[in-house]
Design a protein around this motif. Structure first.
Motif, PDB file in Angstrom:
ATOM      1  N   THR A  47       0.855  -1.186   0.000  1.00 31.01           N
ATOM      2  CA  THR A  47       0.000   0.000   0.000  1.00 31.01           C
ATOM      3  C   THR A  47       0.884   1.225   0.000  1.00 31.01           C
ATOM      4  O   THR A  47       1.770   1.357   0.847  1.00 31.01           O
ATOM      5  CB  THR A  47      -0.921   0.015   1.240  1.00 31.01           C
ATOM      6  N   LEU A  48       0.642   2.129  -0.946  1.00 28.82           N
ATOM      7  CA  LEU A  48       1.372   3.389  -1.037  1.00 28.82           C
ATOM      8  C   LEU A  48       0.401   4.530  -0.784  1.00 28.82           C
ATOM      9  O   LEU A  48      -0.786   4.412  -1.097  1.00 28.82           O
ATOM     10  CB  LEU A  48       2.003   3.556  -2.425  1.00 28.82           C
ATOM     11  N   THR A  49       0.899   5.611  -0.219  1.00 26.47           N
ATOM     12  CA  THR A  49       0.059   6.762   0.071  1.00 26.47           C
ATOM     13  C   THR A  49       0.294   7.860  -0.959  1.00 26.47           C
ATOM     14  O   THR A  49       1.437   8.245  -1.211  1.00 26.47           O
ATOM     15  CB  THR A  49       0.352   7.306   1.484  1.00 26.47           C
ATOM     16  N   CYS A  50      -0.794   8.325  -1.541  1.00 25.23           N
ATOM     17  CA  CYS A  50      -0.718   9.421  -2.503  1.00 25.23           C
ATOM     18  C   CYS A  50      -0.592  10.735  -1.734  1.00 25.23           C
ATOM     19  O   CYS A  50      -0.804  10.780  -0.527  1.00 25.23           O
ATOM     20  CB  CYS A  50      -1.968   9.438  -3.373  1.00 25.23           C
ATOM     21  N   GLY A  51      -0.285  11.798  -2.438  1.00 18.86           N
ATOM     22  CA  GLY A  51      -0.129  13.105  -1.813  1.00 18.86           C
ATOM     23  C   GLY A  51      -1.452  13.691  -1.357  1.00 18.86           C
ATOM     24  O   GLY A  51      -2.511  13.080  -1.495  1.00 18.86           O
ATOM     25  N   ALA A  52      -1.375  14.895  -0.826  1.00 19.47           N
ATOM     26  CA  ALA A  52      -2.582  15.591  -0.375  1.00 19.47           C
ATOM     27  C   ALA A  52      -3.574  15.729  -1.530  1.00 19.47           C
ATOM     28  O   ALA A  52      -4.776  15.731  -1.319  1.00 19.47           O
ATOM     29  CB  ALA A  52      -2.218  16.955   0.194  1.00 19.47           C
ATOM     30  N   THR A  53      -3.057  15.814  -2.744  1.00 18.04           N
ATOM     31  CA  THR A  53      -3.879  15.832  -3.953  1.00 18.04           C
ATOM     32  C   THR A  53      -3.349  14.749  -4.883  1.00 18.04           C
ATOM     33  O   THR A  53      -2.150  14.703  -5.152  1.00 18.04           O
ATOM     34  CB  THR A  53      -3.796  17.206  -4.654  1.00 18.04           C
ATOM     35  N   LEU A  54      -4.213  13.885  -5.367  1.00 19.07           N
ATOM     36  CA  LEU A  54      -3.799  12.787  -6.234  1.00 19.07           C
ATOM     37  C   LEU A  54      -3.066  13.302  -7.465  1.00 19.07           C
ATOM     38  O   LEU A  54      -2.028  12.775  -7.852  1.00 19.07           O
ATOM     39  CB  LEU A  54      -5.010  11.966  -6.675  1.00 19.07           C
ATOM     40  N   ALA A  55      -3.613  14.347  -8.078  1.00 13.99           N
ATOM     41  CA  ALA A  55      -3.044  14.855  -9.328  1.00 13.99           C
ATOM     42  C   ALA A  55      -3.403  16.309  -9.508  1.00 13.99           C
ATOM     43  O   ALA A  55      -4.392  16.793  -8.954  1.00 13.99           O
ATOM     44  CB  ALA A  55      -3.582  14.043 -10.505  1.00 13.99           C
ATOM     45  N   ALA A  56      -2.594  16.983 -10.303  1.00 17.18           N
ATOM     46  CA  ALA A  56      -2.941  18.345 -10.715  1.00 17.18           C
ATOM     47  C   ALA A  56      -4.116  18.229 -11.681  1.00 17.18           C
ATOM     48  O   ALA A  56      -4.471  17.134 -12.128  1.00 17.18           O
ATOM     49  CB  ALA A  56      -1.740  19.000 -11.389  1.00 17.18           C
ATOM     50  N   ALA A  57      -4.711  19.343 -12.028  1.00 12.30           N
ATOM     51  CA  ALA A  57      -5.818  19.336 -12.985  1.00 12.30           C
ATOM     52  C   ALA A  57      -5.378  18.642 -14.270  1.00 12.30           C
ATOM     53  O   ALA A  57      -4.250  18.828 -14.739  1.00 12.30           O
ATOM     54  CB  ALA A  57      -6.273  20.755 -13.275  1.00 12.30           C
ATOM     55  N   SER A  58      -6.251  17.826 -14.819  1.00 10.99           N
ATOM     56  CA  SER A  58      -5.918  17.121 -16.053  1.00 10.99           C
ATOM     57  C   SER A  58      -5.818  18.112 -17.207  1.00 10.99           C
ATOM     58  O   SER A  58      -6.357  19.212 -17.162  1.00 10.99           O
ATOM     59  CB  SER A  58      -6.953  16.041 -16.355  1.00 10.99           C
ATOM     60  N   SER A  59      -5.097  17.682 -18.243  1.00  7.12           N
ATOM     61  CA  SER A  59      -4.878  18.538 -19.397  1.00  7.12           C
ATOM     62  C   SER A  59      -4.991  17.699 -20.665  1.00  7.12           C
ATOM     63  O   SER A  59      -4.390  16.623 -20.757  1.00  7.12           O
ATOM     64  CB  SER A  59      -3.493  19.176 -19.310  1.00  7.12           C
ATOM     65  N   ASN A  60      -5.778  18.175 -21.611  1.00  5.98           N
ATOM     66  CA  ASN A  60      -5.965  17.475 -22.887  1.00  5.98           C
ATOM     67  C   ASN A  60      -6.369  16.019 -22.705  1.00  5.98           C
ATOM     68  O   ASN A  60      -5.916  15.136 -23.436  1.00  5.98           O
ATOM     69  CB  ASN A  60      -4.697  17.578 -23.743  1.00  5.98           C
TER      70      ASN A  60
END
Length: 130
Positions: A47-60
């Motif tokens: 099990t790995l922990t993602c950051g406070a936000t999984l990802a920046a806003a998606s693009s294209n």
């Protein structure tokens, strides 16, 4: 017929995954055959922990994971799929795992040994006709 979505619609669908995952989501690695979406998991390897936000806003129509913290393997096996859950364990999405694209979750090796460090090289989701 294949659906054709605007970049705005593709991005909104991907960004909904980040929203649902919430802060410090978990990326859990399993061996064996991936079950039906959200189905009963096989053997949990790490099990790995993602950051406070999984990802920046998606693009294209592409969502790229932010850094994911390495974790310690709980079992030995070959990672074949991964599950994204909220920090509380609620199902969000299942992904293919491999050492290169087209797998959504890319690792240096899918061979996991109990007690060893486990990390990913990248996590990328592409939506629809992107």
């Amino acid at each position: 017929m294949t659906i054709g979505l605007s970049a705005t619609a593709r991005n909104a669908r991907l960004d909904a995954i980040t929203t649902q995952a919430g802060a410090n989501a978990l990326l859990k690695f399993y061996n064996g055959t991936r079950p039906a979406t959200g189905g009963t998991a096989t053997t949990l390897l790490a099990t790995l922990t993602c950051g406070a936000t999984l990802a920046a806003a998606s693009s294209n129509g592409v969502l790229t994971f932010n850094a994911v913290t390495a974790g310690t393997a709980a079992a030995t096996g070959t990672a074949t799929w991964a599950r994204l859950t909220t920090s509380g364990g609620t199902f969000v999405a299942d992904f293919d795992v491999g050492t290169s694209a087209p797998a959504e979750i890319v690792m240096g090796t899918t061979s996991i040994v109990s007690g060893a460090q486990v990390s990913i090289s990248s996590g990328t989701l592409t939506e629809g006709n992107a």
